[in-house]
Design a protein around this motif. Structure first.
Motif, PDB file in Angstrom:
ATOM      1  N   ALA A  74      17.851  17.372  29.366  1.00 26.27           N
ATOM      2  CA  ALA A  74      19.125  16.759  29.760  1.00 26.27           C
ATOM      3  C   ALA A  74      19.139  16.466  31.260  1.00 26.27           C
ATOM      4  O   ALA A  74      19.600  15.405  31.700  1.00 26.27           O
ATOM      5  N   MET A  86      17.121  13.410  31.882  1.00 23.71           N
ATOM      6  CA  MET A  86      17.821  12.185  31.466  1.00 23.71           C
ATOM      7  C   MET A  86      18.952  11.845  32.421  1.00 23.71           C
ATOM      8  O   MET A  86      19.213  10.677  32.702  1.00 23.71           O
ATOM      9  N   ARG A  87      19.606  12.888  32.923  1.00 22.25           N
ATOM     10  CA  ARG A  87      20.694  12.626  33.858  1.00 22.25           C
ATOM     11  C   ARG A  87      20.141  11.976  35.138  1.00 22.25           C
ATOM     12  O   ARG A  87      20.761  11.086  35.732  1.00 22.25           O
ATOM     13  N   GLU A 100      22.098   3.524  31.724  1.00 22.20           N
ATOM     14  CA  GLU A 100      23.318   2.722  31.663  1.00 22.20           C
ATOM     15  C   GLU A 100      22.999   1.236  31.648  1.00 22.20           C
ATOM     16  O   GLU A 100      23.630   0.453  30.949  1.00 22.20           O
ATOM     17  N   ALA A 148      17.700   4.732  25.439  1.00 23.90           N
ATOM     18  CA  ALA A 148      18.096   6.036  24.876  1.00 23.90           C
ATOM     19  C   ALA A 148      17.679   6.160  23.413  1.00 23.90           C
ATOM     20  O   ALA A 148      17.344   7.246  22.952  1.00 23.90           O
ATOM     21  N   ILE A 178      27.715   7.796  28.810  1.00 19.47           N
ATOM     22  CA  ILE A 178      26.253   7.891  28.849  1.00 19.47           C
ATOM     23  C   ILE A 178      25.772   9.345  28.780  1.00 19.47           C
ATOM     24  O   ILE A 178      24.682   9.645  28.291  1.00 19.47           O
ATOM     25  N   ALA A 212      24.033  10.851  25.755  1.00 21.96           N
ATOM     26  CA  ALA A 212      22.596  10.666  25.507  1.00 21.96           C
ATOM     27  C   ALA A 212      21.789  11.851  26.026  1.00 21.96           C
ATOM     28  O   ALA A 212      20.766  12.214  25.453  1.00 21.96           O
ATOM     29  N   PHE A 213      22.279  12.476  27.117  1.00 18.35           N
ATOM     30  CA  PHE A 213      21.512  13.571  27.743  1.00 18.35           C
ATOM     31  C   PHE A 213      21.196  14.695  26.751  1.00 18.35           C
ATOM     32  O   PHE A 213      20.197  15.383  26.890  1.00 18.35           O
ATOM     33  N   PHE A 214      22.105  14.904  25.793  1.00 18.93           N
ATOM     34  CA  PHE A 214      21.985  16.112  24.966  1.00 18.93           C
ATOM     35  C   PHE A 214      21.341  15.869  23.607  1.00 18.93           C
ATOM     36  O   PHE A 214      21.253  16.777  22.795  1.00 18.93           O
ATOM     37  N   MET A 230      26.209  26.757  24.935  1.00 17.43           N
ATOM     38  CA  MET A 230      25.902  25.393  25.363  1.00 17.43           C
ATOM     39  C   MET A 230      27.165  24.703  25.866  1.00 17.43           C
ATOM     40  O   MET A 230      27.136  23.970  26.865  1.00 17.43           O
ATOM     41  N   VAL A 276      27.821  25.961  29.421  1.00 22.55           N
ATOM     42  CA  VAL A 276      26.857  25.434  30.397  1.00 22.55           C
ATOM     43  C   VAL A 276      27.144  23.960  30.701  1.00 22.55           C
ATOM     44  O   VAL A 276      27.230  23.544  31.858  1.00 22.55           O
ATOM     45  N   VAL A 277      27.327  23.170  29.625  1.00 30.05           N
ATOM     46  CA  VAL A 277      27.558  21.735  29.816  1.00 30.05           C
ATOM     47  C   VAL A 277      28.890  21.510  30.546  1.00 30.05           C
ATOM     48  O   VAL A 277      28.987  20.669  31.448  1.00 30.05           O
ATOM     49  N   TRP A 317      28.516  22.393  34.185  1.00 32.13           N
ATOM     50  CA  TRP A 317      27.550  21.503  34.830  1.00 32.13           C
ATOM     51  C   TRP A 317      28.160  20.126  35.088  1.00 32.13           C
ATOM     52  O   TRP A 317      28.175  19.628  36.217  1.00 32.13           O
ATOM     53  N   LEU A 318      28.690  19.492  34.008  1.00 31.30           N
ATOM     54  CA  LEU A 318      29.211  18.128  34.149  1.00 31.30           C
ATOM     55  C   LEU A 318      30.686  18.111  34.529  1.00 31.30           C
ATOM     56  O   LEU A 318      31.200  17.080  34.961  1.00 31.30           O
TER      57      LEU A 318
END
Lengths: 447, 447
Positions: free
Chosen positions: A295, A298-299, A306, A312, B309, B312-314, B369, B372-373, B376-377
């Protein structure tokens, strides 16, 4: 004639009481009794065993799976355990005593006869997974001047104590092996024949400190039924029989497979969901942390994603391919390390072979994926990036799959760990890095 | 005394000529000769074997790995193959003849003595992986009226023909088993003792059509060294010795592990990168097609991905978790199906247990999870969607991991296939569907 089907199972009714359960089991093979008792808890098993004679109880205890055995031992007192231990051969006796808490060990040992106690204490000194740890001390051996008649006399005396006699060993004055005879040699030899005349002088033996997996390889290579074990000073100290080797081969296979799957083989006998969860969670947490690593990667590339969201779509293709190629490669490398045909070779040589395979697969899959993506999306730039990075990921995964087992072995870690979730996770992260790195570098829309 | 190290290897110099290579090998155990010859090609091996006596050549041929053996057989003519076959026990003879092309088979068989030919033809009728396919027809059996002296006389006569005699079987007038004696019983019995007085009447036997894995389980359960094999009509027709069972256990473990890794166990002996690539590609192509399935699903949700977007990271977290949980579950289910302790149980019962474990893991990992997510975000909506779908994916993967092995077994397919790349790929697709489906439904920014 007992007809054997692996699905034959005796189902006991715990409500019927231990005496009636024991009646249903009496006369069966100890292995079958053990399977039937495996359904019950430790206390109930103990009370059923108490209804059977001590010799049968002892044999049943040895055939129980490790989990049930330890439950039954918890329910028994030192006197009962000592009685059972007395009936067992030294290797099984040492296994039972070795499972006990230290204090109880002392109590049980003090109740054994001198000879039995010394044998068990001696065996407990060896590490579990060595030849010393799986051997029994009961042996039939004679000095080289003896005759066939002497040997048969000795077997008659040992018959009570030793269950499976396959071979008779011949030693010199220092208890060093000089020959071996099979029972067939004795059956066919005349009573007055000197053992030295008919014995085989090429005795295959193993040392007490040899790893049990290597002992199993020796059995497999030479098609043995029993092998003598010698101490580092060359003296004959025990023997290992093939039934124990079958267990070793089975356990090692289960262990390797559990490592691949990220679990532990003893999970099979675990009833509590909490304990099973505790066994499996560490591997899943490694996977989750690795997933967070992906992750992060990807970030880092979120601007590229984008701009071209289609990138993706192919992340799962990349990670699945890295995982599959890495697992194929590491499995073959680990298997060849375990093979007796000396195929493992040097890391560099193996890497050369794996690279040739990987290049072929990379060309086929990279070109194929490029074509499919190109025709599907009509975007040949994205298609080229997906195809090229898929090829690159295959090469990287093959490299890691080859080198990591060698690195693990070099660090004294079981190379089979390379087949587990850890390496797959690493391949995921590297794969995404390669893929999105290539996309950001070569896609003109992004740069 | 031969000291055995599994790393001891004789390295032959092919330049030195076959006579000098044979000199270096003479006197060694056939298994060691086979390992040394394993480095050479078929033609060279053939010329070295020609320098050795036929009995040794035959023993070496049996110890060669399957790949080298078939290379050597390709280099030999029917006369030489018949000479070698003549030296072998019937099970090994049938293995060798079974490897030949049909025409050559006929030529070799016509050169064997009548008795040998009939035995080999009989054995070739059984399928490879059945008790009949691995048994040897050489047997020492007597009518129940016989004495110990008769048995010893018979063993003396058979000694040339049968290598490993562990047991003597006792039959009635119809060749049906009524008892078994170990050589120890014979050694300790008086010459005039009736066999029926000292024999064990509880004979464990298997039927010719039993699968070799089940035969191995019987050996393991009862700690056997040899087992008699009976035809469907109850007549004694052969015996299986433990050395062949060790090979079965080893091969089945290798096969299961190869299935998990998406390769084939015979890859180990394959030198050509093209052929290895051809073995591995089908599995990788399944993975690639599955990956395209995932891509299709993601494209379906591309609007959601464009809006958020971060979703998509996860994707790699979701797919990795589905793969790991699915593999842990299917491995335990398949292992318990193979276990002799009857733990497999019904599908519904196992599903209950796996669900309890999955719910625990889903709570721990989902909540973890999400936290954490979220931190984080700083986007707790996305965090909640990731956490909830991770939990859902764990439950789905555990369900598939439990049910697919049962379904495969029901269809007569080896349940170990469930541990391979196919199910992991399926889990990827379903996982992404669940994840992006949840996101599109519950994220207010998207809907």
């Amino acid at each position: 004639m007992a007809d054997v089907h692996s699905d034959d199972r005796i189902v006991l009714d715990p409500e019927s009481g231990s005496a009636s359960m024991a009646d249903a089991l009496r006369g069966l093979h100890p292995a079958d009794i053990a399977i039937a008792l495996g359904q019950l808890d430790g206390e109930t098993t103990k009370s059923v065993l108490a209804e059977l004679d001590t010799e049968t109880s002892a044999d049943v205890l040895i055939h129980l799976d490790e989990h049930s055995r330890s439950e039954v031992l918890d329910a028994l007192g030192p006197v009962e355990i000592a009685d059972i231990t007395h009936e067992l051969e030294s290797d099984d006796a040492a296994d039972v005593v070795g499972m006990l808490a230290e204090e109880l060990q002392g109590e049980v040992l003090s109740r054994l006869e001198d000879e039995d106690r010394r044998a068990v204490e001696e065996l407990l000194k060896y590490t579990d997974e060595s030849a010393g740890g799986i051997m029994a001390s009961e042996l039939v051996f004679l000095k080289s001047g003896s005759t066939v008649k002497d040997a048969i006399e000795l077997i008659r005396k040992a018959a009570d104590e030793v269950d499976d006699i396959h071979n008779v060993y011949v030693t010199d004055g220092d208890r060093r092996l000089v020959g071996v005879l099979s029972l067939r040699d004795l059956v066919l030899g005349g009573a007055e024949t000197q053992l030295s005349q008919i014995m085989d002088q090429d005795v295959v033996s193993v040392s007490t400190d040899m790893d049990q997996e290597d002992v199993a390889r020796v059995f497999r290579k030479y098609d043995l039924v029993a092998i003598p074990v010698v101490a580092p000073d060359g003296k004959l100290v025990g023997r290992i029989t093939v039934d124990d080797i079958i267990d070793v081969i089975h356990e090692e296979a289960e262990e390797d497979m559990s490592l691949m799957a990220g679990t532990r083989e003893d999970e099979l006998h675990e009833d509590s969901a909490f304990r099973v969860s505790r066994i499996r969670l560490p591997w899943l947490i490694i996977g989750a942390i690795g997933g967070l690593g992906s992750a992060l990667v990807m970030r880092h590339f979120s601007l590229s994603l984008e701009k071209v969201i289609a990138l993706a779509f192919f992340v799962p293709v990349i990670t699945a391919m890295g995982g599959n190629v890495g697992l194929q490669t590491s499995t073959i490398i680990v298997r060849s390390m375990h093979s007796e045909f000396g195929l493992s070779g040097a890391a560099r040589e193996r890497l050369g072979k794996e690279w040739r395979v990987a290049i072929l697969n990379a060309i086929v899959l990279g070109a194929g994926m490029c074509a499919v993506v190109g025709f599907w999306l009509g975007d040949w730039h994205v298609a080229a990036v997906v195809g090229c990075s898929l090829a690159a990921v295959i090469l990287v995964a093959a490299t890691l799959g080859t080198l990591i087992p060698f690195a693990l072995r070099g660090m004294g870690i079981d190379p089979a760990v390379a087949q587990g979730p850890f390496v797959t996770t690493l391949n995921d992260i590297i794969g995404i890095l390669v893929y999105l790195g290539m996309a950001s570098t070569f896609l003109t829309r992004i740069t």
